[in-house]
Scaffold this active site. Structure first.
Site, mmCIF file in Angstrom:
data_model
loop_
_atom_site.group_PDB
_atom_site.id
_atom_site.type_symbol
_atom_site.label_atom_id
_atom_site.label_comp_id
_atom_site.label_asym_id
_atom_site.label_seq_id
_atom_site.Cartn_x
_atom_site.Cartn_y
_atom_site.Cartn_z
ATOM 1 N N GLY A 1 -0.272 10.459 7.465
ATOM 2 C CA GLY A 1 -0.821 10.197 6.137
ATOM 3 C C GLY A 1 -0.016 9.165 5.370
ATOM 4 N N CYS B 1 -15.756 22.515 7.170
ATOM 5 C CA CYS B 1 -16.015 23.002 5.816
ATOM 6 C C CYS B 1 -14.795 23.736 5.301
ATOM 7 C CB CYS B 1 -17.285 23.842 5.737
ATOM 8 S SG CYS B 1 -17.232 25.406 6.521
ATOM 9 N N HIS C 1 -2.544 0.544 -2.331
ATOM 10 C CA HIS C 1 -1.252 0.807 -1.673
ATOM 11 C C HIS C 1 -0.718 -0.439 -0.977
ATOM 12 C CE1 HIS C 1 -3.922 1.148 1.825
ATOM 13 N NE2 HIS C 1 -2.859 0.839 2.525
ATOM 14 N N LEU D 1 -8.185 -7.127 -4.536
ATOM 15 C CA LEU D 1 -8.594 -8.461 -4.990
ATOM 16 C C LEU D 1 -8.150 -8.697 -6.438
ATOM 17 C CD1 LEU D 1 -10.364 -11.072 -4.476
ATOM 18 C CD2 LEU D 1 -12.215 -9.816 -5.608
HETATM 19 N N1 NAD Z 1 -6.075 11.622 0.962
HETATM 20 C C1 NAD Z 1 -5.774 10.534 0.295
HETATM 21 O O1 NAD Z 1 -4.820 10.489 -0.461
HETATM 22 C C2 NAD Z 1 -6.603 9.331 0.496
HETATM 23 C C3 NAD Z 1 -7.837 9.444 1.096
HETATM 24 C C4 NAD Z 1 -8.584 8.300 1.223
HETATM 25 C C5 NAD Z 1 -8.109 7.089 0.781
HETATM 26 N N2 NAD Z 1 -6.905 6.990 0.211
HETATM 27 C C6 NAD Z 1 -6.420 5.714 -0.288
HETATM 28 O O2 NAD Z 1 -7.513 5.046 -0.858
HETATM 29 C C7 NAD Z 1 -7.430 3.662 -0.624
HETATM 30 C C8 NAD Z 1 -8.717 3.172 0.061
HETATM 31 O O3 NAD Z 1 -8.764 3.563 1.434
HETATM 32 P P1 NAD Z 1 -9.783 2.836 2.414
HETATM 33 O O4 NAD Z 1 -9.518 3.361 3.795
HETATM 34 O O5 NAD Z 1 -11.156 2.944 1.889
HETATM 35 O O6 NAD Z 1 -9.272 1.324 2.320
HETATM 36 P P2 NAD Z 1 -10.033 -0.037 2.675
HETATM 37 O O7 NAD Z 1 -9.018 -1.095 2.663
HETATM 38 O O8 NAD Z 1 -10.874 0.174 3.897
HETATM 39 O O9 NAD Z 1 -11.044 -0.244 1.451
HETATM 40 C C9 NAD Z 1 -10.669 -0.735 0.188
HETATM 41 C C10 NAD Z 1 -11.882 -1.366 -0.459
HETATM 42 O O10 NAD Z 1 -11.557 -1.768 -1.792
HETATM 43 C C11 NAD Z 1 -12.175 -3.038 -2.038
HETATM 44 N N3 NAD Z 1 -11.449 -3.687 -3.130
HETATM 45 C C12 NAD Z 1 -10.213 -4.263 -3.084
HETATM 46 N N4 NAD Z 1 -9.872 -4.746 -4.295
HETATM 47 C C13 NAD Z 1 -10.898 -4.483 -5.116
HETATM 48 C C14 NAD Z 1 -11.113 -4.730 -6.485
HETATM 49 N N5 NAD Z 1 -10.197 -5.354 -7.254
HETATM 50 N N6 NAD Z 1 -12.277 -4.324 -7.040
HETATM 51 C C15 NAD Z 1 -13.218 -3.695 -6.279
HETATM 52 N N7 NAD Z 1 -13.073 -3.443 -4.959
HETATM 53 C C16 NAD Z 1 -11.897 -3.829 -4.392
HETATM 54 C C17 NAD Z 1 -12.104 -3.750 -0.711
HETATM 55 O O11 NAD Z 1 -13.015 -4.786 -0.613
HETATM 56 C C18 NAD Z 1 -12.361 -2.617 0.275
HETATM 57 O O12 NAD Z 1 -13.707 -2.499 0.595
HETATM 58 C C19 NAD Z 1 -6.192 3.454 0.189
HETATM 59 O O13 NAD Z 1 -5.145 3.065 -0.663
HETATM 60 C C20 NAD Z 1 -5.934 4.817 0.812
HETATM 61 O O14 NAD Z 1 -4.578 4.995 1.119
HETATM 62 C C21 NAD Z 1 -6.129 8.117 0.063
#
Ligand code: NAD
Ligand code: NAD
Lengths: 559, 559
Positions: free
Chosen positions: A496, A414, A271, A278
Site C-alpha cells: 500500500g 463484501c 502522491h 496536472l
Molecule cells: N486506500 C487508499 O488510500 C487509496 C485508494 C485508492 C487510491 N488512492 C490514491 O488515490 C490517488 C489516485 O489513484 P489512481 O490509481 O486512480 O491514480 P491514477 O494516476 O491512475 O489516476 C489519477 C487521475 O487523476 C487525473 N488528474 C491528475 N491531475 C488532475 C487534476 N489537476 N484535475 C483533475 N484530474 C486530474 C489523472 O488524469 C488521472 O486520471 C492516488 O494518489 C492513490 O494513491 C488511495
C-alpha cells in the site's frame, strides 16, 4: 529464457471439480496463485506482476513452477514455506496446520527502504508482495469499488441517516483506482460529479459503464446533478477540467447561494507531484512534455495547484460539508506549500473506515474454485438468506452482480465483520458438502483488514491512543491464524504505502466441505476479525469495546 | 502502588509435581514467566527487568498478575495472546496449537527508533522484550558462559586442531558479560589473560571463581601464563590495567620475540564511548567525575584510545594471530576515528558462530520445572548417553555442573543442532513419562539461534549473499513453530542491538510426558533448527547445504 521474470506463457488456473494436487487445500493454493496471474486479473502477468506497481505472485518463473510442483505434491500434514516469492522448504506439521506459510519483503527496520529493497531485488533476493499479490488472494478491481462504496455508505450513515438519495458527491480523478468512484457513489445511492483532466480516462469509464455521462461544461454538469438529485436518481457525470480550477469555483458558487455538494473528496494522483497531478493552466500535452524536459518545473506548478485545491476542500469543510482525504497525500503537499490548515479535514480511514474496523468489518472475499459464476450467484443468495435484514449488503450484492464483471475465477467481496464471517464460512462449507456448489470455495481478505495491518500513514493513522506504529498486532494476527488452522497465512512489509511504512498479514481458508474444515472455519473466521476488535478496543474505541462485550470476547488486559 | 512498574514483591515460581494451572503446558508458561523474575535470575525484578538494559517479562505488575491469572485458567484448546507484555486476548484454537503467542516491541520500520519506542513506553503502550526476557526463557549467566565457550572452542577447532591445551587468549573487560571470558576460556582448555581497569570487576570474578588469579603487573601476568601453558594447565589471570595500553605493549613484545597470544579479542564496553570505555591515562575516579562534568571530553578521549586499541588488534591479526570482534562495536569506532583498516579482523559471528548456525547449532537450553537440581543432573547424564562420542559436549556438561551455580529453576544450556535436538527432547519426555524426572521440563532456546534472527550488525553480519537484513526468515521460523505445536512462540524486535536493528523469534516447548508431546517435540525440535540450515543453505553456505542433504531436508528452491 534469460530474464527469470519474463515469460510469454499465459497462466489459467484449472477449473472444475477434478483436482491435480493431493487435496483441495493444496489445489486451492495452487489455483489461487495461478488466478493471481490470470490474464484478466494481473496487470502485467508475463512479468509476474499482479497489481500495485511491482506487486508479484512469485519471485521468478522458475519459482512459480517450483511452487506449483511443491503444492501438487504436498501431503495433508505438510507445510510449504515461501520466502519473498520463492519456495524454500517443506516441513512436516499436522492436518490442522496451514499448508502454506508465506513471508514477503520483510526487512529489518533500519534497512527497510526502497533503496535497500532494490539492491536485494537486483541480486534476485527479494520480491515485493504488495498485500494480496504475494499472498494469492487478489481478485481484480471489484475490491476497489467495494472499498469506495463502503466509505461513501459509511459517510451516508454518519451524516445523512444512512440515505444518500438526492445527495451528490464532488470528487477529482477517474484513474485506475479513482475511476471506481462514480460507480461506488451510485451503488451507495448518491450522484457523483467527478472532475478529470484527461478525456481518455473519462471515455474509458463511460465505456465500462462505471460512469453515466460526460461533459466539458460545469454548468451542464451541475444541471444534470440538479435534475438527478431532484428525481432521486443516482447517476454520475465526468466533467473534463482541472480540479484545482473547478473546486474553488464551486466554493464561490456555494457561498453565493449556488449548489452545495453533500460530500467532497479527491483521487487525483497527488502522491506523485511530478507525474500524477496536472497543474492549473497547463494542457495535457504541455504537461506530458514538461515531465520529460523539466520535471522540477512541473512539480513546482503542480504543488502550487494542489495548495489551491486543498484550500477549496477546507472551505467546503468549514461550510459544514463532510470532506475527506482519500489517501493520496494531497493535504501533506498543501501543508508543505505553506497552507497551515491543510489537515482541517480528516483522512478516510479515521473518519469512515475505523468505525467499521472497530467491529471487525473489512474486505472479506471469496472465490469459486470451480470457475463457475453460478457458484458465486448461489453464495450471493446464501448471503442474503443469512443476513436477511442487511439492506446495505443486499444492495451491494445486487449491484455487483449487475454491473461488475468477474475477472479470472469468479469472486465476491463484501465487507462483513465479527459474528458474521464464520456464519458465511460455515454455510459455504455446507454448500460444498451438499454439492450445491460445484467445487470448494476459498475465503480470504485483503491485508488491510481490521486486525491485520499497521500502517501509520493510512490504515492506522491517528489511532486514539497514539499506537499507530505498533506492529505487534499484525504479527499476532498471523500467529493466531496459523494456530487456528487457516489454509495459508502470510506476513508482508511495505504494502500500500511502500517500504518502511507498513506491516500486514493475510489469511485464506479453504471450504472443502469436510467436517474438519467446519472446525477450522469456525475458529479462523471468528478469531481473525476478533483480533481487529481487540486491537481497536485496546486503543480505546468505544464501538470496539461494545462489540467485544456483545460478542463475549475475552480480552484480559483490555476489558 | 502508583508506579505500575514498581513493586516490592519477590516472585518465586512454584516447584514440585503439583500444578495450579489446568495443564502442564500452561503451568510451564506460568512458572517460566515467574522464573524470569526470580530474585536470583532477574537483574532488577522489582521493576520487572530481567536483563539487557530494560528487557522486561511483563509490561506492568498488573499485566503480570493478569497473565498469571489467564494462564491458570486457560484450557487445553485455548491460546493466550500477549502484546508487548500485556495479555490482550484469549482465543479458541486446538490442542496442538501453542498455548501462548507473544509479540513484543515490534514497530513499523519507519518508526522503529528508540525515540518513538520511548514515547510509546511513557504512554504505557510498549515494553522492550529483549530476546528471552519477554519470551520467558532467560536462565541467568550460564548462557553467556556457554556462548563464549562455543566461540573459543570453534576458534580452537578452526585454528588449533580442536585442542587449546597450552594456548592462551588475550582479552579486555571483565564486566557483566565479559566476566564470563576467563571461565569460558578455561572450559575450552585455554589460559586467559584479561585486562580490566576496574579492580572491583576483577575481585567480583575472583570471588565467584570465574577467574583464578589477579595481578597489576604485566610481567607477572605473563609469567603465570608462561607457567600454565607450559604445564598444560588451563587457568586465568585478571590484569589490572588499561587494554589500550597493554595491547600495544604486547604487540611490541611479540614483535621483539616475546610471548605471542593464540587468540585475541575484547569485551570492554566500547559500544558506549561515554560510559563504557576508560580512556588511556585516566584514573577510574577521574573517569567517573568526567562522565558527569564533561561527557564530550570523555567520549573524545575514549574514542582516541579505542583507535589505539584496535590498531594493536590489527597488528596481532597481521602477525597471524586469530583475532575477533566480540560484538562491542570497537572496530566501528576506530574506523570513525580515521583508522581505515579497522575491519581487517572479523566479527565473532561470521568467523566462528556461523559455521555452527549452518548446521542448526545454537543456544539450546532446558529447565526443570520441578525445581530439583537432580532433574538437571539426570538430563546431563542422559545427554552423555545420547551423544557418547561428543567429547566437547561431555566436557561442557562436567564443567558446567562443577562450576556454574543454578539461578532460579535449575537449567542447562548446550549448543546442539539439527538431528540432535529432537533426540534430546524425546528422551527427556520419556524421562518425564517414566517418572525418572520429578516433573516436566521445558525446552527452548535464545532468539539468537540459527534460523530465528535477522540482525545485520551481529548475527547476520556479512552473509555470503548479502541477505543480512532480510527478516522473512525469523517470521517464517515463528509461523512454522506455531504450525508445529510449540507451547509458546514469540516475535520480537530490537533485541541485542536495539530498536531498528534486529527482528527475531523464540519458541519454548513443554515435555509433559504425554504421547501428544512426543509428536510435537519431534516436529518442533526438528523443524526449528532446520529453518536455520535452510536459511544458511539459501545464502550459499556449503556446510549448510551439506547438512541439509545429509538430513534429507526438502528445500525446493534451494537444493
Ligand atoms: N486506500 C487508499 O488510500 C487509496 C485508494 C485508492 C487510491 N488512492 C490514491 O488515490 C490517488 C489516485 O489513484 P489512481 O490509481 O486512480 O491514480 P491514477 O494516476 O491512475 O489516476 C489519477 C487521475 O487523476 C487525473 N488528474 C491528475 N491531475 C488532475 C487534476 N489537476 N484535475 C483533475 N484530474 C486530474 C489523472 O488524469 C488521472 O486520471 C492516488 O494518489 C492513490 O494513491 C488511495
Ligand atoms: N553477543 C554479543 O555480541 C555480545 C556478547 C557479550 C558482550 N557483548 C559486548 O561486549 C561488551 C561488554 O559487555 P559487558 O556486559 O561485559 O559490559 P560491562 O560494561 O558490564 O563491562 C565492561 C568492562 O570493561 C571494563 N573496561 C572499560 N574500559 C576499559 C579499558 N580501557 N581497559 C580495560 N577494561 C576496560 C569496565 O571496567 C567493565 O568492567 C559490550 O559492548 C557488549 O555489547 C556482545
Amino acid at each position: 529464457m534469460t530474464d527469470p521474470r519474463h515469460n510469454l506463457r499465459d497462466i489459467y488456473p484449472p477449473t472444475g471439480p477434478e483436482i491435480i494436487a493431493k487435496s483441495w487445500q493444496t489445489e486451492a493454493a495452487m489455483r489461487m496463485l495461478m488466478n493471481n496471474l490470470h490474464p484478466d486479473v494481473a496487470e502485467n502477468p508475463h512479468e509476474l506482476v499482479v497489481y500495485g506497481g511491482i506487486g508479484r505472485a512469485a519471485r521468478t518463473w522458475q519459482d512459480f513452477d517450483r511452487i506449483v510442483a511443491a503444492l501438487r505434491d504436498l501431503d495433508g500434514d505438510e507445510t510449504l514455506l515461501v520466502q519473498s516469492g520463492k519456495p524454500v522448504g517443506i516441513f512436516r506439521t499436522h492436518a490442522d496446520a496451514p499448508r502454506v506459510l508465506i513471508a514477503n519483503s520483510n526487512l529489518v527496520p533500519h534497512w527497510a527502504t526502497w533503496d535497500h529493497f532494490n539492491e536485494l531485488d537486483r541480486k534476485g533476493l527479494a520480491m515485493y508482495g504488495q498485500m494480496t499479490a504475494g499472498s494469492w488472494i487478489y481478485i481484480g478491481t471489484q475490491g476497489i469499488v467495494q472499498g469506495t462504496y463502503e466509505t461513501f455508505a459509511e459517510a451516508g450513515r454518519q451524516h445523512y441517516g444512512g440515505d444518500l438519495t438526492g445527495k451528490w458527491i464532488l470528487t477529482g480523478g477517474l484513474g485506475g483506482m479513482g475511476g471506481a468512484q462514480p460507480l461506488a457513489a451510485v451503488f451507495a445511492g448518491a450522484c457523483c460529479l467527478a472532475v478529470e483532466c484527461n478525456p481518455d480516462s473519462i471515455d474509458f469509464r463511460l465505456r465500462t459503464k462505471y460512469l453515466d455521462e460526460k461533459t466539458d461544461s460545469l454548468d451542464e454538469a451541475l444541471a444534470m446533478i440538479d435534475r438527478w438529485t431532484a428525481a432521486g436518481e443516482a447517476k454520475s457525470v465526468g466533467l473534463l477540467g482541472n480540479a484545482a480550477d473547478v473546486f474553488p469555483e464551486l466554493v464561490r458558487r456555494m457561498n453565493a447561494g449556488g449548489p452545495r455538494p453533500d460530500i467532497v473528496t479527491d483521487q487525483t494522483s497527488a502522491h506523485d507531484p511530478v507525474n500524477g497531478y496536472l497543474p492549473q493552466g497547463w494542457s495535457i500535452a504541455q504537461w506530458k512534455a514538461g515531465r520529460e524536459s523539466d520535471p522540477k518545473a512541473v512539480e513546482k506548478a503542480a504543488r502550487a495547484s494542489m495548495k489551491t485545491h486543498v484550500a477549496a476542500m477546507v472551505d467546503f469543510w468549514n461550510a459544514g460539508v463532510p470532506t475527506l482525504d482519500y489517501g493520496n497525500n494531497i493535504r501533506q503537499v498543501a501543508l508543505e506549500e505553506g497552507f497551515e490548515n491543510a489537515f482541517a479535514f480528516p483522512g478516510f480511514v479515521p473518519a469512515y473506515i475505523r468505525p467499521l474496523f472497530c467491529r471487525g468489518v473489512g474486505p472479506f472475499r471469496w472465490c469459486a474454485l470451480s470457475g463457475d459464476p453460478e457458484d458465486i450467484y448461489r453464495t450471493d443468495a446464501k448471503m442474503k438468506e443469512l443476513f436477511p435484514d442487511d439492506a446495505h449488503l443486499h444492495q451491494w450484492l445486487d449491484m455487483a452482480r449487475d454491473r461488475i464483471a468477474f475477472q479470472g475465477l469468479p469472486a465476491r467481496i463484501c465487507w462483513i465483520g465479527l459474528g458474521d464471517r464464520h456464519k458465511a464460512g460455515l454455510a459455504f462449507n455446507d454448500m460444498v458438502r451438499s454439492g450445491e456448489l460445484k467445487a470448494p470455495v476459498v475465503i480470504g481478505r485483503d491485508h488491510l483488514d481490521s486486525g491485520s495491518v499497521a500502517s501509520p500513514n493510512r490504515e492506522t493513522e491517528a489511532m486514539k491512543d497514539g499506537s499507530d506504529a505498533v506492529s505487534d498486532w499484525p504479527l499476532l494476527n498471523a500467529l493466531l491464524n496459523t494456530a487456528s488452522g487457516a489454509t495459508w497465512v502470510s506476513l508482508h512489509h511495505g504494502g500500500g504505502v511502500g517500504m518502511g511504512f507498513s506491516q500486514h498479514s493475510g489469511m485464506v481458508i479453504c471450504c472443502d466441505g469436510t467436517a474438519e474444515a467446519d472446525a477450522r472455519l469456525a475458529r479462523v473466521l471468528w478469531n481473525d476479525p476478533a483480533t481487529g476488535v481487540m486491537r481497536h478496543a485496546d486503543a480505546g474505541y468505544e464501538i470496539a469495546r461494545d462489540c467485544a462485550r456483545e460478542h463475549g470476547l475475552r480480552l484480559p488486559g483490555i476489558l
